[in-house]
Design an enzyme around this catalytic site. Structure first.
Site, mmCIF file in Angstrom:
data_model
loop_
_atom_site.group_PDB
_atom_site.id
_atom_site.type_symbol
_atom_site.label_atom_id
_atom_site.label_comp_id
_atom_site.label_asym_id
_atom_site.label_seq_id
_atom_site.Cartn_x
_atom_site.Cartn_y
_atom_site.Cartn_z
ATOM 1 N N ALA A 1 0.705 -1.129 0.130
ATOM 2 C CA ALA A 1 -0.007 0.033 -0.003
ATOM 3 C C ALA A 1 0.866 1.215 0.107
ATOM 4 O O ALA A 1 1.940 1.333 0.632
ATOM 5 C CB ALA A 1 -0.998 0.027 1.165
ATOM 6 N N SER A 2 0.297 2.218 -0.703
ATOM 7 C CA SER A 2 0.926 3.662 -0.901
ATOM 8 C C SER A 2 2.522 3.423 -1.486
ATOM 9 O O SER A 2 2.423 2.851 -2.621
ATOM 10 C CB SER A 2 0.999 4.278 0.582
ATOM 11 O OG SER A 2 1.355 5.517 0.600
ATOM 12 N N LEU A 3 3.541 3.609 -0.891
ATOM 13 C CA LEU A 3 4.802 3.419 -1.534
ATOM 14 C C LEU A 3 5.141 2.019 -1.652
ATOM 15 O O LEU A 3 5.866 1.362 -2.502
ATOM 16 C CB LEU A 3 6.066 4.068 -0.913
ATOM 17 C CG LEU A 3 7.683 3.899 -1.395
ATOM 18 C CD1 LEU A 3 7.367 4.464 -2.804
ATOM 19 C CD2 LEU A 3 8.566 4.529 -0.428
ATOM 20 N N VAL B 1 -1.844 -1.243 -3.778
ATOM 21 C CA VAL B 1 -3.046 -0.235 -3.160
ATOM 22 C C VAL B 1 -2.650 1.263 -2.858
ATOM 23 O O VAL B 1 -1.691 1.402 -2.040
ATOM 24 C CB VAL B 1 -3.518 -0.890 -1.627
ATOM 25 C CG1 VAL B 1 -4.424 -0.148 -1.020
ATOM 26 C CG2 VAL B 1 -3.817 -2.280 -1.710
#
Length: 340
Positions: free
Chosen positions: A192-194, A215
């Protein structure tokens, strides 16, 4: 700091509560998360002496909690380069989650993000995956968790090298421990994210990854996060904000015009968040999805959360149950899992 002191009192109370009330799993894991949150607020104070002791308390409390889960969690160490090792957890499926199946267990490798520690990945993926019959491997990689705090190893953009080491480890661990019944042919990656960038970047260099879920990830970190300088100077090992910006520019799925995503051969699910604090989904997730031209439409999926309850915040904060349902419904299809 007032914030850190306030959390300290809550952490102590929770730790005492866990000791007094039958040492409940939930209490220890909650205490761990409070330690993590208080340490998180110190990241702009690079070198602060409270950083390592606080995160070690978070880790110790977390280990007490997972020891009380209804299925085993193996505490492991993944060898990397130049004597570096990554602390790791392998979560095994909970009782009854496999609905009587004796088939080898599919494996999910979870990638943390810019400011994560692997203990928080329990909430994001492991808690939902283990109750659905998956084995889950988490770890602190370069620039994350104890690898940053104890070994002082910074982040690196070529996460395919990290993914390769994680897969080498889990496949050899599975071979050495056949009683675990792990399926080396069904390995997926989630982040998720990075971590969403890391999950996709990992699949560009290792065909053993059979499915990816990114994500709310970044296509180009340099274009998306120009304000996270306090933590980033530490995580990247950068001496100045200018150096951080130059490091951000390295985390891109099309470096110097190279189309890295063209190397992905497995099915991919991409998610975005309409209310993200970063750039809108069109800049990252939708660009990822559109770049996967080598995949058939049936091999890729995109979900853009639009409201808070529907995953509209970054990394699906406040909508983890919805996220788990959508992610694992899709992943079950890719892994050939049919639920009764």
């Amino acid at each position: 700091m007032a914030f850190e002191k306030a959390f300290e009192s809550v952490k102590v109370l929770l730790a005492r509560e866990g000791a007094a009330y039958n040492r409940t799993m939930t209490t220890f894991i909650r205490a761990s998360n409070y330690y993590r949150l208080s340490e998180f607020m110190l990241h702009h104070l690079r070198g602060d002496k409270r950083l390592l002791p606080t995160i070690e308390k978070a880790t110790a409390s977390f280990k007490k909690g997972i020891a009380l889960l209804d299925s085993p969690v193996h505490v492991l160490s993944i060898p990397f380069q130049h004597g570096v090792s990554f602390p790791a957890y392998l979560y095994m499926p909970s009782p009854g989650s496999r609905q009587g199946s004796t088939d080898p267990i599919p494996i999910i490798i979870i990638n943390g993000g810019l400011n994560s520690i692997q203990e928080e990945l329990y909430y994001y993926v492991a808690a939902g995956a283990r109750t659905r019959g998956y084995a889950v491997l988490t770890f602190d990689g370069p620039g994350q968790g104890l690898v940053l705090r104890k070994q002082n190893i910074p982040l690196r953009p070529d996460w395919d090298v990290v993914t390769n080491s994680a897969i080498d480890f889990i496949t050899s661990h599975a071979a050495r421990n056949p009683s675990l019944n792990l399926d080396k042919s069904r390995i997926s990656a989630i982040g998720a994210s990075l971590g969403g960038y890391f999950a996709l970047r990992g699949a560009t260099g290792d065909l053993r990854v059979k499915a990816v879920i990114s994500v709310d990830g970044f296509f180009d970190l340099g274009a998306a996060t120009r304000w996270e300088f306090g933590h980033s100077m530490w995580a990247f090992g950068a001496p100045s904000p200018a150096k951080v910006l130059r490091e951000f520019a390295k985390y891109i799925l099309a470096p110097e015009g190279k189309d890295l995503l063209a190397k992905v051969r497995c099915p991919v699910m991409v998610t975005g968040a309409r209310e993200t604090l970063y750039d809108p989904p069109e800049v990252g997730p939708m660009r990822m999805y559109n770049a996967l031209t080598q995949l058939k439409e049936s091999e890729k999926n995109i979900w853009i959360g639009t409201t808070v309850s529907d995953g509209g915040l970054q990394a699906k904060v406040a909508a983890l149950a919805v996220s788990h349902f959508r992610m694992f419904t899709w992943l079950d299809d890719q892994m050939g899992i049919v639920r009764k």
